[in-house]
Design an enzyme around this catalytic site. Structure first.
Site, PDB file in Angstrom:
ATOM      1  N   LEU A   1       0.807  -1.214   0.000  1.00 42.28           N
ATOM      2  CA  LEU A   1       0.000   0.000   0.000  1.00 42.28           C
ATOM      3  C   LEU A   1       0.841   1.265   0.000  1.00 42.28           C
ATOM      4  CD1 LEU A   1      -2.154  -2.183   0.777  1.00 42.28           C
ATOM      5  CD2 LEU A   1      -3.360  -0.328   1.916  1.00 42.28           C
TER       6      LEU A   1
ATOM      7  N   THR B   1     -13.092   4.474  10.306  1.00 41.81           N
ATOM      8  CA  THR B   1     -12.968   4.391  11.757  1.00 41.81           C
ATOM      9  C   THR B   1     -13.708   5.499  12.495  1.00 41.81           C
ATOM     10  OG1 THR B   1     -11.316   4.542  13.550  1.00 41.81           O
ATOM     11  CG2 THR B   1     -10.831   5.712  11.540  1.00 41.81           C
TER      12      THR B   1
ATOM     13  N   TYR C   1      -3.608   9.366  12.940  1.00 42.22           N
ATOM     14  CA  TYR C   1      -4.350   8.222  12.420  1.00 42.22           C
ATOM     15  C   TYR C   1      -5.716   8.665  11.910  1.00 42.22           C
ATOM     16  CZ  TYR C   1      -7.218   3.990  12.455  1.00 42.22           C
ATOM     17  OH  TYR C   1      -8.094   2.978  12.107  1.00 42.22           O
TER      18      TYR C   1
ATOM     19  N   LYS D   1      -7.088   8.675   7.965  1.00 43.71           N
ATOM     20  CA  LYS D   1      -8.275   7.903   7.610  1.00 43.71           C
ATOM     21  C   LYS D   1      -9.355   8.809   7.005  1.00 43.71           C
ATOM     22  CE  LYS D   1      -9.115   4.115   8.147  1.00 43.71           C
ATOM     23  NZ  LYS D   1      -8.949   2.973   7.193  1.00 43.71           N
TER      24      LYS D   1
END
Length: 281
Positions: free
Chosen positions: A31, A95, A119, A123
């Site tokens: 990725l 998330t 994070y 996302k």
């Protein structure tokens, strides 16, 4: 019907493989190379693609946001663009960390986002890239994932509960623990529905019920596993971490049930299945 998924080594990816979905490992699909991932989709002839891969090391992301951005934002955007060009649905797992965790009401999918750390930011950027591809898609936000595979809260509690007589666990963070097996099944259901009706594209929530604190989650783990380990409630402030965790991770999953007929799973039943699987192994 051929479904393709990224993230074989992850919790959801392993469950997708168990459902017969063709999955790519990190070695096969890096990725950090979004264009290669996109090319693999283009060559696959898949009827739908599920992205269960992510950079999930929340604390490490604070020091390595560049890598988290590549994996969580650039890669899914490239996947979504290829799926849009092919005319196939793309299901992307996101998330609760896209929210700031304020208040006590469950977050609806259209609520304003305000991630607290790297994070969550990466996302959210991934979500934005998926939407910008203007294809058929479902972004599925979930929370507190657990399974018999990999590293997760359940396995950590089982290890610590077997070693100690008492533990202090955060009690002012509330959310819905979600079995990875149920997330995998939900992803397949959403992909099938999007093939039949691309108009169902959008952002949805999926989390286990009932909502619970980490401390009460730990108590249920010990009860079901028959471990004698007392749990003492502590505030988030007593357990500092590099990345700030959202206190309110409750997700309103009403639209997922209304549109797709996919209901919130009882995480206590999922926990029993995970414990049984761990015992057998």
């Amino acid at each position: 019907m051929k479904f393709l998924a990224f993230g074989r080594s992850g919790q959801v990816g392993q469950e997708l493989a168990g459902l017969g979905v063709q999955t790519f490992s990190r070695q096969e699909a890096d990725l950090n190379d979004p264009l290669k991932c996109a090319a693999m989709i283009a060559a696959s002839g898949a009827n739908a693609v599920i992205n269960a891969a992510a950079y999930t090391a929340v604390d490490s992301a604070e020091e390595d946001e560049a890598t988290a951005h590549m994996v969580n934002a650039k890669a899914p955007a490239a996947m979504a663009q290829t799926c849009a060009a092919m005319g196939v649905p793309f299901v992307h797992i996101s998330t609760d960390y896209v929210f700031d965790g304020s208040g006590e009401k469950p977050w609806i999918s259209s609520a304003p986002t305000a991630p607290l750390g790297a994070y969550g930011r990466t996302k959210l950027e991934g979500e934005q890239g998926v939407r910008a591809a203007v294809g058929t898609f479902a972004i599925l936000r979930t929370s507190w994932v657990f399974s018999a595979h990999g590293a997760n809260f359940v396995k950590t509690m089982l290890r610590l509960g077997a070693e100690r007589d008492a533990l202090s666990v955060v009690a002012d963070q509330i959310g819905g623990p979600t079995p990875a097996r149920d997330i995998a099944a939900a992803c397949v259901s959403l992909a099938e529905a999007l093939i039949a009706d691309p108009g169902k594209s959008g952002t949805y929530h999926f989390a286990g019920r009932p909502d619970v604190s980490w401390a009460d989650f730990a108590r249920e783990i010990f009860d079901q596993a028959k471990l004698q380990c007392a749990v003492t409630d502590i505030p988030t402030s007593a357990y500092p971490t590099p990345a700030v965790r959202p206190k309110n991770s409750r997700l309103d999953c009403t639209s997922t049930e209304t549109v797709f007929g996919v209901s919130r799973p009882d995480w206590r039943l999922g926990l029993a299945q995970v414990l049984s699987e761990l015992n057998e192994s």
